[in-house]
Write a protein that holds these residues in place. Structure first.
Motif, PDB file in Angstrom:
ATOM      1  N   ALA A 126       0.831  -1.211   0.000  1.00 32.72           N
ATOM      2  CA  ALA A 126       0.000   0.000   0.000  1.00 32.72           C
ATOM      3  C   ALA A 126       0.864   1.259   0.000  1.00 32.72           C
ATOM      4  O   ALA A 126       0.363   2.351  -0.245  1.00 32.72           O
ATOM      5  N   GLY A 127       2.152   1.098   0.312  1.00 28.57           N
ATOM      6  CA  GLY A 127       3.052   2.244   0.342  1.00 28.57           C
ATOM      7  C   GLY A 127       2.827   3.167   1.530  1.00 28.57           C
ATOM      8  O   GLY A 127       3.079   4.364   1.448  1.00 28.57           O
ATOM      9  N   VAL A 128       2.371   2.589   2.664  1.00 27.78           N
ATOM     10  CA  VAL A 128       2.048   3.414   3.824  1.00 27.78           C
ATOM     11  C   VAL A 128       2.796   2.900   5.054  1.00 27.78           C
ATOM     12  O   VAL A 128       2.825   1.695   5.308  1.00 27.78           O
ATOM     13  N   LYS A 129       3.380   3.841   5.824  1.00 24.78           N
ATOM     14  CA  LYS A 129       3.988   3.518   7.111  1.00 24.78           C
ATOM     15  C   LYS A 129       3.111   4.096   8.214  1.00 24.78           C
ATOM     16  O   LYS A 129       2.643   5.227   8.118  1.00 24.78           O
ATOM     17  N   TYR A 130       2.893   3.296   9.237  1.00 25.86           N
ATOM     18  CA  TYR A 130       2.078   3.697  10.379  1.00 25.86           C
ATOM     19  C   TYR A 130       2.979   3.793  11.611  1.00 25.86           C
ATOM     20  O   TYR A 130       3.797   2.909  11.858  1.00 25.86           O
TER      21      TYR A 130
END
Length: 186
Positions: free
Chosen positions: A76-80
Motif C-alpha cells: 500500500a506504500g504506507v507507514k504507520y
C-alpha cells in the motif's frame, strides 16, 4: 468451523461458541502451524503480535511496538507510527470479519533481533477495504493470499514491521482487477 472443531474434540456439539471463542479455537488449531519453532524470546513476541491481531485487540497489538516503532504496509506504500499502527488491524478486521493469518514458516535470527514469517492472509471480504487510493466495497469473495512479514526487534518490542502482502493477488481475488483494461493504454 464448529463441525471441524467437534471432530477434533475441542468442545461438545451442544455447546454454542461465541465468535471470540471460535477465533481462539481457530488460533489454537492453526496458529502453531509454523514448522520452525524455538524458545526464542523474539519469536514469542511475534507470535503474541499475531495473536492480538487475530482477536482484534488493537491496543495490545500497538503495545508490542517500541515508542518509535512502525508498521510498513509495503504494497500500500504506507507507514504507520504510534497508535496509527492499530489501523492495520482495524482495516483488515473491517474488510474481513473472519480474517485469519495462517503462519507457515517462522525464521528467527536472534543474534540480529530479526524474525521473518511466511504466512497466508485468509478471510471473506464482507466490508469495505480501505486503501490509500480509496475503498474497495465488499465483494463477498474469499481471500487466500501469500504474505511475508519481516520484523526487527529491540528490547523484546517490535521496532519495525515490514509487511509484504501479495497486493495483486488480493486485488484479483476480490475482483478489483476485472476493470484493469480501463486503466491500461494500448
Amino acid at each position: 468451523m464448529v463441525n471441524f472443531l467437534e471432530s477434533m474434540g475441542k468442545f461438545p456439539g451442544n455447546v454454542e461458541q461465541s465468535y471470540e471463542q471460535k477465533i481462539v479455537n481457530k488460533i489454537n488449531l492453526n496458529y502453531m502451524k509454523a514448522t520452525s519453532k524455538s524458545n526464542s524470546k523474539n519469536e514469542k513476541v511475534i507470535r503474541e503480535l499475531y495473536r492480538t491481531a487475530e482477536v482484534r485487540d488493537t491496543k495490545a497489538f500497538v503495545s508490542l511496538f517500541t515508542e518509535n516503532g512502525y508498521f510498513w504496509d509495503v504494497s500500500a506504500g504506507v507507514k504507520y507510527y504510534g497508535n496509527d499502527i492499530g489501523k492495520t488491524v482495524d482495516i483488515y478486521a473491517t474488510a474481513f470479519p473472519d480474517m485469519h493469518r495462517e503462519l507457515l514458516e517462522i525464521f528467527v535470527k536472534d543474534d540480529e533481533n530479526v524474525v521473518i514469517v511466511e504466512l497466508t492472509l485468509n478471510g471473506t471480504h464482507k466490508g469495505p477495504l480501505a486503501l490509500p487510493a480509496g475503498e474497495i466495497p465488499a465483494s463477498n469473495n474469499e481471500m487466500h493470499a501469500p504474505c511475508c512479514d519481516v520484523f526487527y526487534l529491540e528490547n523484546s518490542k517490535v521496532k519495525a514491521f515490514h509487511c509484504y502482502t501479495a497486493g495483486t493477488i488480493i486485488l484479483g481475488q476480490l475482483g478489483a482487477l476485472s476493470n484493469l483494461s480501463a486503466a491500461i493504454k494500448k
